[in-house]
Design a protein around this motif. Structure first.
Motif, PDB file in Angstrom:
ATOM      1  N   SER A  89       0.877  -1.232   0.010  1.00 54.93           N
ATOM      2  CA  SER A  89      -0.029   0.045   0.015  1.00 54.93           C
ATOM      3  C   SER A  89       1.117   1.348  -0.092  1.00 54.93           C
ATOM      4  CB  SER A  89      -0.606  -0.080   1.223  1.00 54.93           C
ATOM      5  OG  SER A  89      -0.206  -0.161   2.293  1.00 54.93           O
ATOM      6  N   GLU A  90       2.172   1.233  -0.389  1.00 53.91           N
ATOM      7  CA  GLU A  90       2.964   2.220  -0.469  1.00 53.91           C
ATOM      8  C   GLU A  90       3.880   2.406  -1.828  1.00 53.91           C
ATOM      9  OE1 GLU A  90       4.765   1.910   4.110  1.00 53.91           O
ATOM     10  OE2 GLU A  90       5.936   1.109   2.544  1.00 53.91           O
ATOM     11  N   VAL A  91       3.949   3.860  -2.138  1.00 53.41           N
ATOM     12  CA  VAL A  91       4.719   4.120  -3.193  1.00 53.41           C
ATOM     13  C   VAL A  91       5.910   4.730  -2.534  1.00 53.41           C
ATOM     14  CG1 VAL A  91       3.021   4.530  -5.016  1.00 53.41           C
ATOM     15  CG2 VAL A  91       3.680   6.479  -3.381  1.00 53.41           C
ATOM     16  N   SER A 151       7.529   6.997  -7.377  1.00 52.33           N
ATOM     17  CA  SER A 151       7.173   6.004  -8.156  1.00 52.33           C
ATOM     18  C   SER A 151       5.655   5.898  -8.256  1.00 52.33           C
ATOM     19  CB  SER A 151       7.839   4.621  -7.382  1.00 52.33           C
ATOM     20  OG  SER A 151       7.007   4.342  -6.425  1.00 52.33           O
ATOM     21  N   SER A 152       5.302   4.861  -9.156  1.00 51.63           N
ATOM     22  CA  SER A 152       4.044   4.782  -9.588  1.00 51.63           C
ATOM     23  C   SER A 152       3.397   3.505  -8.751  1.00 51.63           C
ATOM     24  CB  SER A 152       3.648   4.591 -10.901  1.00 51.63           C
ATOM     25  OG  SER A 152       3.936   5.492 -11.733  1.00 51.63           O
ATOM     26  N   GLN A 153       4.381   2.560  -7.907  1.00 53.43           N
ATOM     27  CA  GLN A 153       4.100   1.398  -7.268  1.00 53.43           C
ATOM     28  C   GLN A 153       5.058   1.332  -6.246  1.00 53.43           C
ATOM     29  OE1 GLN A 153       4.946   1.322 -10.881  1.00 53.43           O
ATOM     30  NE2 GLN A 153       6.999   1.588  -9.987  1.00 53.43           N
ATOM     31  N   ASN A 154       5.049   0.058  -5.453  1.00 55.37           N
ATOM     32  CA  ASN A 154       5.850   0.000  -4.269  1.00 55.37           C
ATOM     33  C   ASN A 154       7.275  -0.366  -4.586  1.00 55.37           C
ATOM     34  OD1 ASN A 154       5.134  -2.758  -5.055  1.00 55.37           O
ATOM     35  ND2 ASN A 154       5.579  -3.279  -2.938  1.00 55.37           N
ATOM     36  N   VAL A 155       7.646  -0.309  -5.857  1.00 51.36           N
ATOM     37  CA  VAL A 155       8.926  -0.678  -6.132  1.00 51.36           C
ATOM     38  C   VAL A 155       9.734   0.619  -7.187  1.00 51.36           C
ATOM     39  CG1 VAL A 155       8.892  -3.015  -5.862  1.00 51.36           C
ATOM     40  CG2 VAL A 155       8.434  -1.960  -8.033  1.00 51.36           C
ATOM     41  N   ALA A 156      11.037   0.589  -6.968  1.00 56.63           N
ATOM     42  CA  ALA A 156      11.819   1.870  -7.724  1.00 56.63           C
ATOM     43  C   ALA A 156      13.153   1.357  -7.758  1.00 56.63           C
ATOM     44  CB  ALA A 156      11.536   3.037  -7.270  1.00 56.63           C
ATOM     45  N   MET A 157      14.104   1.803  -8.811  1.00 52.03           N
ATOM     46  CA  MET A 157      15.456   1.512  -8.634  1.00 52.03           C
ATOM     47  C   MET A 157      16.226   2.520  -8.930  1.00 52.03           C
ATOM     48  SD  MET A 157      15.974  -1.631 -11.470  1.00 52.03           S
ATOM     49  CE  MET A 157      17.490  -2.056 -11.038  1.00 52.03           C
ATOM     50  N   VAL A 158      17.534   2.305  -8.844  1.00 50.12           N
ATOM     51  CA  VAL A 158      18.500   3.510  -9.187  1.00 50.12           C
ATOM     52  C   VAL A 158      19.667   2.913  -9.754  1.00 50.12           C
ATOM     53  CG1 VAL A 158      19.916   5.419  -8.423  1.00 50.12           C
ATOM     54  CG2 VAL A 158      17.715   5.055  -7.317  1.00 50.12           C
ATOM     55  N   PHE A 159      19.785   3.167 -11.268  1.00 49.25           N
ATOM     56  CA  PHE A 159      21.112   2.849 -11.760  1.00 49.25           C
ATOM     57  C   PHE A 159      22.273   4.247 -11.545  1.00 49.25           C
ATOM     58  CE2 PHE A 159      17.799   0.966 -14.718  1.00 49.25           C
ATOM     59  CZ  PHE A 159      17.935  -0.340 -14.337  1.00 49.25           C
ATOM     60  N   LYS A 175       8.542   6.441   2.302  1.00 47.97           N
ATOM     61  CA  LYS A 175       7.509   5.680   2.114  1.00 47.97           C
ATOM     62  C   LYS A 175       6.245   6.659   2.057  1.00 47.97           C
ATOM     63  CE  LYS A 175      10.142   1.982   1.916  1.00 47.97           C
ATOM     64  NZ  LYS A 175       9.817   0.930   2.914  1.00 47.97           N
ATOM     65  N   LEU A 176       5.331   6.481   0.898  1.00 46.17           N
ATOM     66  CA  LEU A 176       4.239   7.270   0.904  1.00 46.17           C
ATOM     67  C   LEU A 176       3.014   6.264   0.587  1.00 46.17           C
ATOM     68  CD1 LEU A 176       5.544   9.908  -1.810  1.00 46.17           C
ATOM     69  CD2 LEU A 176       5.489   9.998   0.652  1.00 46.17           C
ATOM     70  N   ARG A 177       1.855   6.787   1.269  1.00 49.49           N
ATOM     71  CA  ARG A 177       0.606   5.944   1.376  1.00 49.49           C
ATOM     72  C   ARG A 177       0.031   5.996  -0.017  1.00 49.49           C
ATOM     73  NH1 ARG A 177       0.125   2.096   4.528  1.00 49.49           N
ATOM     74  NH2 ARG A 177      -2.036   2.162   4.292  1.00 49.49           N
ATOM     75  N   ASN A 178      -0.556   4.875  -0.675  1.00 50.10           N
ATOM     76  CA  ASN A 178      -1.275   4.604  -1.871  1.00 50.10           C
ATOM     77  C   ASN A 178      -2.634   4.600  -1.624  1.00 50.10           C
ATOM     78  OD1 ASN A 178      -1.929   4.403  -4.509  1.00 50.10           O
ATOM     79  ND2 ASN A 178      -0.535   2.850  -5.047  1.00 50.10           N
ATOM     80  N   PRO A 179      -3.748   5.077  -1.920  1.00 51.40           N
ATOM     81  CA  PRO A 179      -4.883   4.501  -1.592  1.00 51.40           C
ATOM     82  C   PRO A 179      -5.425   3.262  -2.377  1.00 51.40           C
ATOM     83  CG  PRO A 179      -5.036   6.762  -2.527  1.00 51.40           C
ATOM     84  CD  PRO A 179      -3.568   6.275  -2.166  1.00 51.40           C
ATOM     85  N   PHE A 180      -4.912   3.432  -3.551  1.00 50.47           N
ATOM     86  CA  PHE A 180      -5.274   2.284  -4.468  1.00 50.47           C
ATOM     87  C   PHE A 180      -4.102   1.523  -5.254  1.00 50.47           C
ATOM     88  CE2 PHE A 180      -9.022   5.214  -4.710  1.00 50.47           C
ATOM     89  CZ  PHE A 180     -10.207   4.115  -4.404  1.00 50.47           C
ATOM     90  N   PRO A 181      -3.705   0.792  -4.245  1.00 50.19           N
ATOM     91  CA  PRO A 181      -2.229  -0.087  -4.714  1.00 50.19           C
ATOM     92  C   PRO A 181      -2.605  -0.563  -6.085  1.00 50.19           C
ATOM     93  CG  PRO A 181      -2.889  -0.535  -2.519  1.00 50.19           C
ATOM     94  CD  PRO A 181      -3.921   0.274  -3.038  1.00 50.19           C
TER      95      PRO A 181
END
Length: 323
Positions: A89-91, A151-159, A175-181
């Motif tokens: 439930s986070e972005v 991010s648009s979802q609960n994962v992101a990455m850095v190259f 971490k930010l709350r996402n009302p509609f995961p």
């Protein structure tokens, strides 16, 4: 995420990425800098006011908020990557500070909205709301939008790749709350979840990088605003022609468009349906036309080796052998 679960998740990520090869960016010698100490690393908050800080490694998994600083101790000739993951439930909010890199000399820092593993992307281009080119933020680009991204979802990455000794940067993770995961990578091989898509033409996947047994406990498709079920029409094209359905997928990568369809469901379900998926990656994917409120609830648990489905010739299981 406990250290043991985090370690298992990272191990499986490395397996999916062909033993620590992340497309053209990551080379085998990237993990020589203390991989085993990474796997045993403790990350713990002591109070609400505590800001967690630690060095950022060339190959890293970040599952907590904090400040992570990378400083090149020797000339870097290969690329690095940091995977960031939150709760379903986070972005992820990412911010760079104290950036000291030589962009003209070949250094780079790129943030990606999702994960890249073995040339495959999660979420897939079919399921992500942004075009692929807009999912990359290049810090060295003159058109970089700024030091902070979300991010648009609960994962992101850095190259990143930094050539000069003592150059580096600090990555701030929030971490930010996402009302509609939507489009979720699970941190755990066991749990339960409900995906809801309210009147949006969007596809959402719940990805579990483990072989699991999935139990669907409730499925509601085509529910209009009046809370009445739309008339069911039998279509010759099957579930995919209905515009609103649930897919169960299996595969050994992370891109759902490259995975094997195991089952399509397009009818209301109030009982219990279950299936074993003996693949490295098991996915529940909700496809929505945008005309209705769609909901799917499910539970999942890890399959032990002796519980894996027996491989059959020309079956999905034969393509998902777990070593």
């Amino acid at each position: 995420m406990s250290p043991s679960v985090r370690s298992q998740l990272l191990f499986l990520l490395l397996s999916l990425s062909s033993r620590m090869m992340l497309t053209r960016y990551i080379e085998e010698d990237d993990a020589s800098d203390g991989l085993y100490s990474l796997l045993g690393l403790e990350q713990k908050r002591e109070s609400e006011d505590f800001i967690f800080k630690r060095p950022l490694r060339c190959l890293d998994m970040l599952a907590t908020e904090g400040h992570f600083t990378f400083a090149a101790s020797s000339p870097q000739h290969s690329a690095c990557a940091a995977f960031v993951i939150g709760e379903p439930s986070e972005v992820i909010g990412l911010e760079l500070s104290d950036v000291n890199v030589d962009c003209d000399g070949g250094d780079f820092i790129k943030i990606f909205d999702g994960w890249v593993l073995k040339g495959e992307k999660f979420p897939s281009s079919e399921d992500h709301p942004l075009p692929l080119q807009q999912r990359y933020t290049d810090i060295c680009s003159s058109q970089a939008p700024g030091p902070a991204t979300r991010s648009s979802q609960n994962v992101a990455m850095v190259f990143f790749r930094i050539h000069n000794t003592d150059s580096g940067f600090t990555l701030v993770v929030k971490k930010l709350r996402n009302p509609f995961p939507c489009n979720i990578m699970s941190q755990s091989p066991e749990g339960s979840f409900t995906m809801v898509m309210p009147h949006q033409h969007r596809n959402c996947s719940f990805s579990i990088i483990y072989p699991v047994e999935i139990q669907l406990t409730q499925l509601s498709l085509g529910q209009a605003k009046s809370n009445e079920l739309r008339p069911k029409v039998r279509l010759s094209s099957g579930c995919r022609g209905s515009g609103d359905y649930v897919q169960l997928l299996g595969g050994n990568g992370v891109d759902t468009s490259h995975m094997f369809p195991i089952a399509d469901l397009c009818f209301p379900l109030s009982g219990l349906a279950q299936m074993k998926i003996g693949c490295d990656n098991s996915v529940v994917r909700l496809v929505s036309s945008g005309n209705y409120i769609n909901r799917v609830s499910f539970r999942y648990r890890l399959l032990q080796r002796n519980q894996l489905p027996e491989a059959q010739e020309n079956s999905v299981d034969s393509l998902c052998n777990v070593e």
